[in-house]
Design a protein around this motif. Sequence first.
Motif, PDB file in Angstrom:
ATOM      1  N   HIS A  97       1.009  -1.343   0.053  1.00  0.00           N
ATOM      2  CA  HIS A  97       0.224  -0.020  -0.001  1.00  0.00           C
ATOM      3  C   HIS A  97       0.889   1.245  -0.017  1.00  0.00           C
ATOM      4  O   HIS A  97       2.032   1.208   0.157  1.00  0.00           O
ATOM      5  N   CYS A 124      -4.226   5.907   0.510  1.00  0.00           N
ATOM      6  CA  CYS A 124      -3.360   4.809  -0.089  1.00  0.00           C
ATOM      7  C   CYS A 124      -2.922   5.233  -1.676  1.00  0.00           C
ATOM      8  O   CYS A 124      -4.147   5.289  -2.458  1.00  0.00           O
ATOM      9  N   GLU A 150      -1.069   3.437  -3.604  1.00  0.00           N
ATOM     10  CA  GLU A 150      -0.538   2.414  -4.537  1.00  0.00           C
ATOM     11  C   GLU A 150      -1.698   1.387  -4.760  1.00  0.00           C
ATOM     12  O   GLU A 150      -2.574   1.036  -3.846  1.00  0.00           O
ATOM     13  N   CYS A 154      -3.929  -1.313  -4.820  1.00  0.00           N
ATOM     14  CA  CYS A 154      -3.947  -2.471  -4.160  1.00  0.00           C
ATOM     15  C   CYS A 154      -5.108  -3.459  -4.411  1.00  0.00           C
ATOM     16  O   CYS A 154      -5.360  -4.250  -3.522  1.00  0.00           O
ATOM     17  N   HIS A 163      -9.349  -0.371  -3.807  1.00  0.00           N
ATOM     18  CA  HIS A 163      -8.142   0.896  -3.519  1.00  0.00           C
ATOM     19  C   HIS A 163      -8.704   2.109  -3.371  1.00  0.00           C
ATOM     20  O   HIS A 163      -8.314   2.739  -2.534  1.00  0.00           O
ATOM     21  N   MET A 205      -9.809   3.380   0.269  1.00  0.00           N
ATOM     22  CA  MET A 205      -8.920   3.344   1.309  1.00  0.00           C
ATOM     23  C   MET A 205      -8.442   4.609   1.679  1.00  0.00           C
ATOM     24  O   MET A 205      -7.420   4.903   1.306  1.00  0.00           O
TER      25      MET A 205
HETATM   26 CU1  CUA Z   1      -4.325   0.197  -0.414  1.00  0.00          CU
HETATM   27 CU2  CUA Z   1      -4.412   1.095  -2.463  1.00  0.00          CU
END
Ligand code: CUA
Length: 161
Positions: free
Chosen positions: A104, A141, A143, A145, A149, A152
């Motif tokens: 993340h 977040c 990245e 994921c 995502h 997040m």
């Molecule tokens: Cu955790 Cu995107």
Amino acid sequence: MVEKKELYMEYVWIAIIIAILASFAIVMVYISEAKGYDTPSSAVTCNVRSLREGEVLQPGVKEVAPGVYEVTLIARQWQWMPNKIVLENPNKIIFKISSEDVIHGFEIAGTPVNFMIFPGYIAEIEWIPPKTLEGTFTFLCNEYCGLGHDSMYGELVIVRG
Ligand code: CUA
């Protein structure tokens, strides 16, 4: 035959190159010694299973000295634990974050705080927020994921007074 003057210029350029390399070395030594930055070999690792069982990190906020907060977060698909952080007059914030599953990213929008969270590693970052910084900031977040995502994210509230 090489002229004396040309040879002289060779030495000048050798000296300039040595000076540049020496300044790089001095900057690296300064950063590692004075600023305390380490190479990745000093990374703190943890067992993902023990992290899930709550043995490694206890998510939450701890005031370790006046104005110095240790903020422990756990990242998992697709949430932050905890997802709301309230800090009163923080001088320094120490983030300790790990992931239970995949990679993340932790970013506090509008601030320079931005780092990757790897499962099996505890990311520890110190941030000295500007003294005048207050308000509500979204952390998220950054990245990709998985499917959730985009959900997040959480809230960091800095209260001054
Ligand atoms: Cu955790 Cu995107």
